[in-house]
Design a protein around this motif. Structure first.
Motif, PDB file in Angstrom:
ATOM      1  N   UNK A 164       8.170  14.799  -4.103  1.00 33.38           N
ATOM      2  CA  UNK A 164       8.347  14.091  -5.065  1.00 33.38           C
ATOM      3  C   UNK A 164       7.419  12.660  -4.391  1.00 33.38           C
ATOM      4  N   UNK A 165       7.653  12.353  -3.355  1.00 31.23           N
ATOM      5  CA  UNK A 165       6.427  10.964  -2.911  1.00 31.23           C
ATOM      6  C   UNK A 165       5.702  11.324  -3.046  1.00 31.23           C
ATOM      7  N   UNK A 166       4.801  12.810  -2.700  1.00 32.52           N
ATOM      8  CA  UNK A 166       3.623  12.919  -2.365  1.00 32.52           C
ATOM      9  C   UNK A 166       2.888  13.190  -3.396  1.00 32.52           C
ATOM     10  N   UNK A 167       3.807  13.522  -4.461  1.00 33.12           N
ATOM     11  CA  UNK A 167       3.334  13.460  -6.264  1.00 33.12           C
ATOM     12  C   UNK A 167       2.867  12.148  -6.812  1.00 33.12           C
ATOM     13  N   UNK A 168       4.037  11.681  -6.564  1.00 32.55           N
ATOM     14  CA  UNK A 168       3.949  10.218  -7.527  1.00 32.55           C
ATOM     15  C   UNK A 168       2.663  10.033  -6.370  1.00 32.55           C
ATOM     16  N   UNK A 169       2.053   9.680  -5.235  1.00 32.26           N
ATOM     17  CA  UNK A 169       1.355   9.025  -4.728  1.00 32.26           C
ATOM     18  C   UNK A 169       0.275   9.296  -5.063  1.00 32.26           C
ATOM     19  N   UNK A 170       0.289  10.903  -5.630  1.00 34.11           N
ATOM     20  CA  UNK A 170      -1.549  11.533  -6.512  1.00 34.11           C
ATOM     21  C   UNK A 170      -1.562  11.051  -7.509  1.00 34.11           C
ATOM     22  N   UNK A 171      -0.995  11.134  -8.461  1.00 30.05           N
ATOM     23  CA  UNK A 171      -0.856  10.234  -9.652  1.00 30.05           C
ATOM     24  C   UNK A 171      -1.354   9.052 -10.049  1.00 30.05           C
ATOM     25  N   UNK A 172      -0.793   8.344  -8.297  1.00 32.71           N
ATOM     26  CA  UNK A 172      -1.541   6.427  -8.882  1.00 32.71           C
ATOM     27  C   UNK A 172      -2.194   6.631  -8.461  1.00 32.71           C
ATOM     28  N   UNK A 173      -3.099   7.996  -7.820  1.00 31.92           N
ATOM     29  CA  UNK A 173      -4.569   7.578  -7.672  1.00 31.92           C
ATOM     30  C   UNK A 173      -5.009   7.957  -8.230  1.00 31.92           C
TER      31      UNK A 173
END
Length: 220
Positions: A164-173
């Motif tokens: 979830x953390x990786x997905x959140x950061x990917x979406x933000x990027x």
């Protein structure tokens, strides 16, 4: 003489009618121009309102991205703190429980061998003790299985949180690197649509010639 006066009056009447037709056409043309101008201004106002909404939504999206970034950072900090000091607590408890379960199983096996070496008169008392030890071992084995399952579920949850953390950061990027989003944020930084002083008193008072409006305005 009478015929000349009649002809003159007819010419005046025809001229007056012609003037009336010209005036009527001019009034109609003026009304059409005014209607087209009002339509143009209303359409232009809708375009400006659309871009104002885009800028406001861009600001709101930026706030959401900041929140998601902070949420990802908090989750990562919690997970990092839970993993400090080596092995997670749940895994350590499972290892201790497993060691105790093996020790209890060895004790039951030793008690069974001792029973075989006892005389027949002492075996019934040993049978009772052995039954209690086996019951305790069975209970502890079931507890150990539940602990293992709980540990596995915990690890799955932790893995899901990392994903979830990786997905959140990917979406933000991805959203932050979008050229459309960057241009909208730049526009909202250049102009403050929430300021009442910048808004016209009437929608029809706002005019179109502005480079800030990216949508082409085609006048009918």
């Amino acid at each position: 003489m009478q015929e000349t006066v009649t002809n003159t009056n007819e010419r005046k009447s025809l001229f007056s009618s012609f003037l009336e037709v010209l005036e009527a056409r001019e009034k109609q043309a003026q009304a059409d121009r005014q209607l087209q101008e009002e339509k143009y201004l209303l359409r232009t106002q809708r375009i400006y309102d659309f871009h104002d909404r885009q800028r406001r939504e861009a600001v709101e999206l930026r706030r959401c991205l900041d929140y998601v970034s902070q949420h990802a950072h908090v989750l990562e900090s919690v997970l990092r703190g839970a993993g400090e000091g080596g092995v997670p607590l749940s895994s350590a408890l499972v290892r201790q429980a497993s060691a105790l379960q093996r020790c209890m199983a060895q004790c039951v096996a030793n008690a069974a061998r001792i029973r075989q070496l006892l005389a027949a008169t002492h075996q019934p008392q040993m049978d009772t003790m052995l039954a209690k030890m086996e019951a305790e071992l069975s209970t502890w084995t079931a507890f150990l299985q539940r602990a293992v399952d709980a540990t596995y579920n915990t690890e799955v949850v932790i893995d899901n949180l990392h994903n979830l953390i990786a997905e959140q950061r990917r979406c933000v990027r991805e959203v932050s690197s979008s050229t459309v989003f960057a241009s909208l944020c730049a526009e909202s930084a250049d102009s403050n649509p929430a300021s009442p002083a910048a808004a016209p008193a009437s929608p029809l008072e706002r005019r179109a010639p502005s480079a800030a409006c990216s949508t082409p305005i085609v006048r009918d």
